[in-house]
Design an enzyme around this catalytic site. Structure first.
Site, PDB file in Angstrom:
ATOM      1  CD  GLU A 165     -42.761 -17.486 -44.944  1.00 32.35           C
ATOM      2  OE1 GLU A 165     -41.971 -17.717 -44.012  1.00 32.35           O
ATOM      3  OE2 GLU A 165     -42.604 -17.956 -46.100  1.00 32.35           O
ATOM      4  NE  ARG A 204     -36.668 -24.688 -46.792  1.00 37.42           N
ATOM      5  CZ  ARG A 204     -36.197 -23.757 -45.956  1.00 37.42           C
ATOM      6  NH1 ARG A 204     -36.646 -22.500 -46.024  1.00 37.42           N
ATOM      7  NH2 ARG A 204     -35.281 -24.044 -45.074  1.00 37.42           N
ATOM      8  CG  HIS A 230     -38.131 -16.574 -47.591  1.00 34.47           C
ATOM      9  ND1 HIS A 230     -37.761 -16.923 -46.315  1.00 34.47           N
ATOM     10  CD2 HIS A 230     -39.446 -16.885 -47.707  1.00 34.47           C
ATOM     11  CE1 HIS A 230     -38.826 -17.409 -45.688  1.00 34.47           C
ATOM     12  NE2 HIS A 230     -39.864 -17.399 -46.509  1.00 34.47           N
ATOM     13  CE1 TYR A 236     -36.690 -14.313 -43.345  1.00 30.22           C
ATOM     14  CE2 TYR A 236     -36.694 -12.040 -44.076  1.00 30.22           C
ATOM     15  CZ  TYR A 236     -36.471 -13.378 -44.333  1.00 30.22           C
ATOM     16  OH  TYR A 236     -36.028 -13.778 -45.570  1.00 30.22           O
ATOM     17  CE  LYS A 256     -33.771 -14.316 -48.300  1.00 32.44           C
ATOM     18  NZ  LYS A 256     -32.879 -14.845 -47.230  1.00 32.44           N
ATOM     19  CG  ASN A 303     -29.841 -16.672 -48.284  1.00 32.68           C
ATOM     20  OD1 ASN A 303     -30.618 -15.747 -48.477  1.00 32.68           O
ATOM     21  ND2 ASN A 303     -29.987 -17.527 -47.280  1.00 32.68           N
TER      22      ASN A 303
HETATM   23  P1  ADP Z   1     -33.785 -20.263 -44.583  1.00 35.56           P
HETATM   24  O1  ADP Z   1     -33.930 -18.956 -45.357  1.00 35.56           O
HETATM   25  O2  ADP Z   1     -32.913 -21.238 -45.321  1.00 35.56           O
HETATM   26  O3  ADP Z   1     -35.101 -20.850 -44.151  1.00 35.56           O
HETATM   27  P2  ADP Z   1     -33.432 -19.394 -41.831  1.00 35.56           P
HETATM   28  O4  ADP Z   1     -34.918 -19.437 -41.718  1.00 35.56           O
HETATM   29  O5  ADP Z   1     -32.623 -20.133 -40.819  1.00 35.56           O
HETATM   30  O6  ADP Z   1     -32.950 -19.905 -43.273  1.00 35.56           O
HETATM   31  O7  ADP Z   1     -32.930 -17.883 -41.801  1.00 35.56           O
HETATM   32  C1  ADP Z   1     -33.617 -16.858 -42.476  1.00 35.56           C
HETATM   33  C2  ADP Z   1     -32.600 -15.983 -43.197  1.00 35.56           C
HETATM   34  O8  ADP Z   1     -31.754 -15.339 -42.232  1.00 35.56           O
HETATM   35  C3  ADP Z   1     -31.630 -16.740 -44.109  1.00 35.56           C
HETATM   36  O9  ADP Z   1     -32.150 -17.013 -45.397  1.00 35.56           O
HETATM   37  C4  ADP Z   1     -30.468 -15.770 -44.166  1.00 35.56           C
HETATM   38  O10 ADP Z   1     -30.726 -14.679 -45.056  1.00 35.56           O
HETATM   39  C5  ADP Z   1     -30.415 -15.248 -42.736  1.00 35.56           C
HETATM   40  N1  ADP Z   1     -29.555 -16.095 -41.875  1.00 35.56           N
HETATM   41  C6  ADP Z   1     -29.854 -17.313 -41.394  1.00 35.56           C
HETATM   42  N2  ADP Z   1     -28.869 -17.827 -40.620  1.00 35.56           N
HETATM   43  C7  ADP Z   1     -27.910 -16.899 -40.603  1.00 35.56           C
HETATM   44  C8  ADP Z   1     -26.641 -16.811 -39.965  1.00 35.56           C
HETATM   45  N3  ADP Z   1     -26.155 -17.809 -39.207  1.00 35.56           N
HETATM   46  N4  ADP Z   1     -25.906 -15.705 -40.179  1.00 35.56           N
HETATM   47  C9  ADP Z   1     -26.360 -14.696 -40.922  1.00 35.56           C
HETATM   48  N5  ADP Z   1     -27.576 -14.691 -41.568  1.00 35.56           N
HETATM   49  C10 ADP Z   1     -28.350 -15.775 -41.409  1.00 35.56           C
HETATM   50 MG    MG Z   2     -36.544 -20.114 -42.811  1.00 35.80          MG
END
Ligand code: ADP
Ligand code: MG
Length: 136
Positions: A126, A85, A115, A49, A9, A112
């Site tokens: 994806e 993961r 992805h 997304y 990211k 974070n």
């Molecule tokens: P992951 O990336 O671990 O699969 P998700 O699919 O739940 O997580 O969410 C996609 C992305 O959206 C996350 O990697 C993060 O950047 C953002 N995100 C997810 N949950 C939150 C939240 N509660 N608050 C803010 N940003 C979030």
């Molecule tokens: Mg996800």
């Protein structure tokens, strides 16, 4: 061989940890089949997304994912989706297991660093979305 998508990211690029992340991926026996850097438009980020559309964090996520370039890696390995993961860690870096990419480099639950596809179905979508985009 199983395939998955890792995205570095915008914060990963900005923090200069791209090389470290790629080293971790290779040390964990993933094979890099393809790699591409790209700066997403809002429309492109929203399409990737789409599953999160309408969620409270969606706008924040799209703003962040369009704030700078992302780097996509098409990775191959047996059990690629689950193993990546695990290497990436939980969504919130503060909850991610020590030694995972997000624990090491992530800032907060939005910012974070990486992805990783969460299933074989989402990996197929994806990978196609990121690497087989149509020229407009
Ligand atoms: P992951 O990336 O671990 O699969 P998700 O699919 O739940 O997580 O969410 C996609 C992305 O959206 C996350 O990697 C993060 O950047 C953002 N995100 C997810 N949950 C939150 C939240 N509660 N608050 C803010 N940003 C979030
Ligand atoms: Mg996800």
């Amino acid at each position: 061989m199983d395939k998955t998508l890792l995205l570095i990211k915008p914060d990963g690029v900005e923090k200069r940890v791209v090389g470290k992340i790629i080293s971790m991926v290779e040390e964990n026996k993933f094979y890099i089949k393809d790699i591409k850097m790209k700066k997403w438009s809002r429309e492109e980020a929203e399409g990737f997304y789409y599953i999160h559309k309408g969620k409270p964090f969606f706008e924040r996520l799209i703003n962040f994912m369009t704030s700078g370039p992302v780097i996509g890696l098409l990775l191959e390995k047996e059990n690629a989706v689950n193993d990546l993961r695990k290497l990436v860690g939980k969504t919130n870096p503060k909850e991610a297991e020590p030694g995972t990419i997000r624990a090491l480099f992530g800032t907060n639950v939005t910012v974070n660093t990486v992805h990783a596809s969460d299933s074989e179905e989402s990996a197929a979508f994806e990978i196609n979305y990121f690497f087989n985009e149509q020229e407009s």
